[in-house]
Design a protein around this motif. Structure first.
Motif, PDB file in Angstrom:
ATOM      1  N   PHE A  50       0.873  -1.160   0.000  1.00 30.58           N
ATOM      2  CA  PHE A  50       0.000   0.000   0.000  1.00 30.58           C
ATOM      3  C   PHE A  50       0.914   1.215   0.000  1.00 30.58           C
ATOM      4  O   PHE A  50       1.356   1.674   1.042  1.00 30.58           O
ATOM      5  N   GLN A  51       1.201   1.690  -1.193  1.00 34.77           N
ATOM      6  CA  GLN A  51       2.260   2.668  -1.412  1.00 34.77           C
ATOM      7  C   GLN A  51       1.739   4.091  -1.272  1.00 34.77           C
ATOM      8  O   GLN A  51       0.726   4.458  -1.866  1.00 34.77           O
ATOM      9  N   TYR A  52       2.460   4.873  -0.486  1.00 31.69           N
ATOM     10  CA  TYR A  52       2.098   6.263  -0.275  1.00 31.69           C
ATOM     11  C   TYR A  52       2.880   7.150  -1.230  1.00 31.69           C
ATOM     12  O   TYR A  52       4.111   7.183  -1.186  1.00 31.69           O
ATOM     13  N   ARG A  53       2.191   7.821  -2.123  1.00 35.06           N
ATOM     14  CA  ARG A  53       2.789   8.747  -3.095  1.00 35.06           C
ATOM     15  C   ARG A  53       4.003   8.175  -3.806  1.00 35.06           C
ATOM     16  O   ARG A  53       5.033   8.823  -3.936  1.00 35.06           O
ATOM     17  N   GLN A  54       3.879   6.938  -4.218  1.00 29.92           N
ATOM     18  CA  GLN A  54       4.938   6.250  -4.964  1.00 29.92           C
ATOM     19  C   GLN A  54       6.258   6.178  -4.190  1.00 29.92           C
ATOM     20  O   GLN A  54       7.326   6.085  -4.772  1.00 29.92           O
ATOM     21  N   ARG A  55       6.200   6.218  -2.871  1.00 32.34           N
ATOM     22  CA  ARG A  55       7.418   6.158  -2.057  1.00 32.34           C
ATOM     23  C   ARG A  55       7.527   4.830  -1.326  1.00 32.34           C
ATOM     24  O   ARG A  55       8.041   3.869  -1.846  1.00 32.34           O
ATOM     25  N   HIS A  56       7.067   4.778  -0.102  1.00 36.55           N
ATOM     26  CA  HIS A  56       7.237   3.583   0.730  1.00 36.55           C
ATOM     27  C   HIS A  56       5.902   2.876   0.950  1.00 36.55           C
ATOM     28  O   HIS A  56       4.837   3.454   0.773  1.00 36.55           O
ATOM     29  N   CYS A  57       5.999   1.640   1.361  1.00 39.43           N
ATOM     30  CA  CYS A  57       4.804   0.848   1.661  1.00 39.43           C
ATOM     31  C   CYS A  57       4.349   1.132   3.087  1.00 39.43           C
ATOM     32  O   CYS A  57       5.162   1.172   4.011  1.00 39.43           O
ATOM     33  N   ILE A  58       3.055   1.314   3.241  1.00 36.80           N
ATOM     34  CA  ILE A  58       2.488   1.545   4.568  1.00 36.80           C
ATOM     35  C   ILE A  58       2.208   0.189   5.212  1.00 36.80           C
ATOM     36  O   ILE A  58       1.628  -0.698   4.597  1.00 36.80           O
ATOM     37  N   GLU A  59       2.640   0.035   6.442  1.00 37.83           N
ATOM     38  CA  GLU A  59       2.491  -1.222   7.182  1.00 37.83           C
ATOM     39  C   GLU A  59       1.030  -1.460   7.579  1.00 37.83           C
ATOM     40  O   GLU A  59       0.272  -0.519   7.795  1.00 37.83           O
ATOM     41  N   VAL A  60       0.662  -2.731   7.715  1.00 35.59           N
ATOM     42  CA  VAL A  60      -0.691  -3.125   8.121  1.00 35.59           C
ATOM     43  C   VAL A  60      -0.624  -3.761   9.509  1.00 35.59           C
ATOM     44  O   VAL A  60       0.276  -4.558   9.791  1.00 35.59           O
ATOM     45  N   PHE A  61      -1.575  -3.393  10.375  1.00 32.31           N
ATOM     46  CA  PHE A  61      -1.636  -3.918  11.733  1.00 32.31           C
ATOM     47  C   PHE A  61      -3.046  -4.437  12.008  1.00 32.31           C
ATOM     48  O   PHE A  61      -4.027  -3.802  11.624  1.00 32.31           O
ATOM     49  N   LEU A  62      -3.150  -5.570  12.666  1.00 27.44           N
ATOM     50  CA  LEU A  62      -4.424  -6.147  13.076  1.00 27.44           C
ATOM     51  C   LEU A  62      -4.480  -6.143  14.595  1.00 27.44           C
ATOM     52  O   LEU A  62      -3.654  -6.797  15.245  1.00 27.44           O
ATOM     53  N   ASP A  63      -5.406  -5.389  15.157  1.00 27.80           N
ATOM     54  CA  ASP A  63      -5.533  -5.242  16.613  1.00 27.80           C
ATOM     55  C   ASP A  63      -4.197  -4.892  17.265  1.00 27.80           C
ATOM     56  O   ASP A  63      -3.860  -5.373  18.344  1.00 27.80           O
ATOM     57  N   GLY A  64      -3.403  -4.065  16.593  1.00 27.60           N
ATOM     58  CA  GLY A  64      -2.134  -3.591  17.129  1.00 27.60           C
ATOM     59  C   GLY A  64      -0.924  -4.433  16.783  1.00 27.60           C
ATOM     60  O   GLY A  64       0.198  -4.047  17.075  1.00 27.60           O
ATOM     61  N   PHE A  65      -1.117  -5.589  16.175  1.00 28.50           N
ATOM     62  CA  PHE A  65      -0.008  -6.469  15.820  1.00 28.50           C
ATOM     63  C   PHE A  65       0.307  -6.359  14.336  1.00 28.50           C
ATOM     64  O   PHE A  65      -0.605  -6.365  13.496  1.00 28.50           O
ATOM     65  N   HIS A  66       1.577  -6.284  14.020  1.00 31.38           N
ATOM     66  CA  HIS A  66       2.013  -6.161  12.623  1.00 31.38           C
ATOM     67  C   HIS A  66       1.601  -7.387  11.811  1.00 31.38           C
ATOM     68  O   HIS A  66       1.714  -8.517  12.280  1.00 31.38           O
ATOM     69  N   VAL A  67       1.102  -7.145  10.596  1.00 29.41           N
ATOM     70  CA  VAL A  67       0.720  -8.223   9.684  1.00 29.41           C
ATOM     71  C   VAL A  67       1.718  -8.226   8.523  1.00 29.41           C
ATOM     72  O   VAL A  67       1.890  -7.208   7.860  1.00 29.41           O
ATOM     73  N   ASN A  68       2.374  -9.350   8.317  1.00 29.62           N
ATOM     74  CA  ASN A  68       3.332  -9.449   7.209  1.00 29.62           C
ATOM     75  C   ASN A  68       2.603  -9.319   5.880  1.00 29.62           C
ATOM     76  O   ASN A  68       1.481  -9.817   5.729  1.00 29.62           O
TER      77      ASN A  68
END
Length: 108
Positions: A50-68
Motif C-alpha cells: 500500500f504505497q504512499y505517493r509512490q514512495r514507501h509501503c504503509i504497514e498493516v496492523f491487526l488489533d495492534g499487531f504487525h501483519v506481514n
C-alpha cells in the motif's frame, strides 16, 4: 466495516455495505475501493504494497499487531470491523503511516 482516513475524528465512517465487502476478494481490493488519496496498491512478490505517493509501503496492523505482507490477503474480511488509514505524519506512534485493522474483540 468502518473505514477512517486522515484526521480520524473528522472523517466520515464508511460502513460494511458502503464497501461492498461481499464483492471484495481480499483486503487489497478493500483498500482500492476506499479510494484514499495518495495511496496506490502495488503487487509485489511479498504481497500487496500500500504505497504512499509512490514512495514507501504503509504497514498493516491487526488489533495492534504487525501483519506481514505475505498474509495480508489471507485475512478473512468478515473478522474486520473497522479500518483506520493513517498517512505519514498523522500519528506519533505510526510516523510512516499505517493501516490499522480492528476486530470486534478489540472493541470489548
Amino acid at each position: 466495516m468502518h473505514v477512517l482516513g486522515a484526521g480520524v475524528l473528522a472523517i466520515d465512517l464508511v460502513g460494511r455495505p458502503g464497501l461492498a465487502l461481499d464483492a471484495a476478494r481480499d483486503f487489497e481490493h478493500v483498500v482500492r475501493w476506499t479510494d484514499t488519496p495518495s495511496i496506490t496498491v502495488k503487487l509485489t512478490t511479498e504481497g500487496p504494497c500500500f504505497q504512499y505517493r509512490q514512495r514507501h509501503c504503509i504497514e498493516v496492523f491487526l488489533d495492534g499487531f504487525h501483519v506481514n505482507p505475505e498474509v495480508v490477503n489471507t485475512l478473512p474480511l468478515d473478522i474486520v470491523e473497522s479500518v483506520v488509514i493513517l498517512l505519514p505524519n498523522e500519528s506519533i506512534v505510526y510516523e510512516a503511516g499505517a493501516i490499522l485493522l480492528f476486530t470486534a474483540g478489540w472493541f470489548r
